[in-house]
Motif scaffolding. Structure first.
Motif, PDB file in Angstrom:
ATOM      1  N   PHE A   1      13.326  -6.455   2.714  1.00  0.00           N
ATOM      2  CA  PHE A   1      12.468  -7.170   1.781  1.00  0.00           C
ATOM      3  C   PHE A   1      13.199  -7.342   0.455  1.00  0.00           C
ATOM      4  O   PHE A   1      13.962  -6.472   0.037  1.00  0.00           O
ATOM      5  CB  PHE A   1      11.170  -6.390   1.545  1.00  0.00           C
ATOM      6  CG  PHE A   1      10.235  -6.395   2.715  1.00  0.00           C
ATOM      7  CD1 PHE A   1       9.572  -7.549   3.102  1.00  0.00           C
ATOM      8  CD2 PHE A   1      10.001  -5.227   3.434  1.00  0.00           C
ATOM      9  CE1 PHE A   1       8.704  -7.550   4.186  1.00  0.00           C
ATOM     10  CE2 PHE A   1       9.132  -5.217   4.512  1.00  0.00           C
ATOM     11  CZ  PHE A   1       8.487  -6.381   4.887  1.00  0.00           C
TER      12      PHE A   1
ATOM     13  N   VAL B   1       8.654  -7.360  -2.312  1.00  0.00           N
ATOM     14  CA  VAL B   1       8.430  -5.930  -2.594  1.00  0.00           C
ATOM     15  C   VAL B   1       7.050  -5.698  -3.189  1.00  0.00           C
ATOM     16  O   VAL B   1       6.246  -4.943  -2.623  1.00  0.00           O
ATOM     17  CB  VAL B   1       9.553  -5.374  -3.496  1.00  0.00           C
ATOM     18  CG1 VAL B   1       9.265  -3.908  -3.837  1.00  0.00           C
ATOM     19  CG2 VAL B   1      10.904  -5.503  -2.797  1.00  0.00           C
TER      20      VAL B   1
ATOM     21  N   GLN C   1       5.452  -5.131   0.508  1.00  0.00           N
ATOM     22  CA  GLN C   1       5.926  -3.770   0.780  1.00  0.00           C
ATOM     23  C   GLN C   1       5.160  -2.715  -0.013  1.00  0.00           C
ATOM     24  O   GLN C   1       4.877  -1.629   0.514  1.00  0.00           O
ATOM     25  CB  GLN C   1       7.424  -3.680   0.460  1.00  0.00           C
ATOM     26  CG  GLN C   1       8.078  -2.406   0.968  1.00  0.00           C
ATOM     27  CD  GLN C   1       9.584  -2.446   0.790  1.00  0.00           C
ATOM     28  OE1 GLN C   1      10.110  -3.111  -0.112  1.00  0.00           O
ATOM     29  NE2 GLN C   1      10.297  -1.745   1.662  1.00  0.00           N
TER      30      GLN C   1
ATOM     31  N   VAL D   1       5.032  -2.523   8.221  1.00  0.00           N
ATOM     32  CA  VAL D   1       5.750  -3.181   7.125  1.00  0.00           C
ATOM     33  C   VAL D   1       7.232  -3.230   7.511  1.00  0.00           C
ATOM     34  O   VAL D   1       8.058  -2.449   7.018  1.00  0.00           O
ATOM     35  CB  VAL D   1       5.530  -2.430   5.795  1.00  0.00           C
ATOM     36  CG1 VAL D   1       6.134  -3.221   4.629  1.00  0.00           C
ATOM     37  CG2 VAL D   1       4.045  -2.197   5.541  1.00  0.00           C
TER      38      VAL D   1
ATOM     39  N   SER E   1      10.467  -5.695   7.881  1.00  0.00           N
ATOM     40  CA  SER E   1      11.005  -6.966   7.403  1.00  0.00           C
ATOM     41  C   SER E   1      11.443  -7.923   8.522  1.00  0.00           C
ATOM     42  O   SER E   1      11.100  -9.113   8.470  1.00  0.00           O
ATOM     43  CB  SER E   1      12.168  -6.710   6.444  1.00  0.00           C
ATOM     44  OG  SER E   1      12.725  -7.917   5.999  1.00  0.00           O
TER      45      SER E   1
END
Length: 218
Positions: free
Chosen positions: A42, A47, A51, A96, A98
């Motif tokens: 990310f 972010v 995230q 989560v 990427s």
């Protein structure tokens, strides 16, 4: 003379191959262009937007339509519930992670490219000319800012529903109630993805004007 005939045959053979496998070529080119980006982490807006936003872990489906795009401390008043829902669904299915977000983004980008190819055929572009134009669209580095970061999904979803709406508008010239409803739904989904989606309605008017002139307003 024989050499010229051979070259012409090879060109016709190549064009025939492109005609038969246009969709496959676009899909392959789209994935190949972003192959190196699959396993990136990310970055930038990803972010704080995804995230670090822990609310996605506990939110329900309907909560995506009750919140703003950014979490409270970064809220800018943006309302993009369909994009927010796609982030939520991504996290529910894969966590989560990427590469999973990027895979979805690349898939949407390829779907946009394929729809653009269909639309170009509908407006009379030759199959080869349309294929060349769409290949340029699919691999152009300008789109990397929308495709690679997870946060670029708003642009991708918006483009997907705008071009889908245009395809429906161009295909069903009789403007049946079902077609009008589908176009309206595409406009709503595009607007729920990113506020720029409202442009679909204007593009439909512009399309009618260039196709039918002022008679489309009478």
């Amino acid at each position: 003379m024989a050499t010229k005939v051979t070259i012409n045959k090879k060109i016709r053979s190549f064009l025939s191959f492109c005609n038969r496998h246009a969709f496959t070529i676009v899909i392959f080119a789209g994935f190949l262009a972003y192959l190196n980006a699959f396993y990136g982490d990310f970055a930038f807006d990803d972010v704080p937007l995804i995230q670090e936003d822990e609310s996605y872990q506990s939110a329900s489906i309907l909560d995506n339509w009750k919140r703003t795009y950014w979490r409270d401390e970064f809220s800018q008043g943006l309302y993009r519930p369909l994009t927010t829902f796609s982030y939520w669904l991504n996290i529910q299915l894969t966590g989560v992670y990427s590469p999973a977000f990027r895979t979805v983004n690349i898939t949407i980008h390829i779907a946009v490219s394929l729809l653009l190819f269909l639309f170009m055929k509908q407006i009379g572009a030759g199959r080869v000319a349309g294929l060349v134009a769409v290949l340029l669209f699919a691999v152009h580095p300008l789109h990397s800012e929308a495709v690679v970061p997870a946060s670029g999904r708003a642009e991708l979803l918006c483009a997907l529903f705008v071009i889908l709406g245009l395809c429906i508008h161009a295909r069903f010239s009789d403007r049946s109630q079902i077609a009008n409803f589908a176009i309206g739904l595409c406009a709503l989904f595009a607007f729920w993805s990113k506020e720029h989606g409202i442009v679909l309605l204007l593009l439909c008017i512009i399309y009618d004007f260039f196709k039918n002139g002022l008679t489309c307003f009478i």
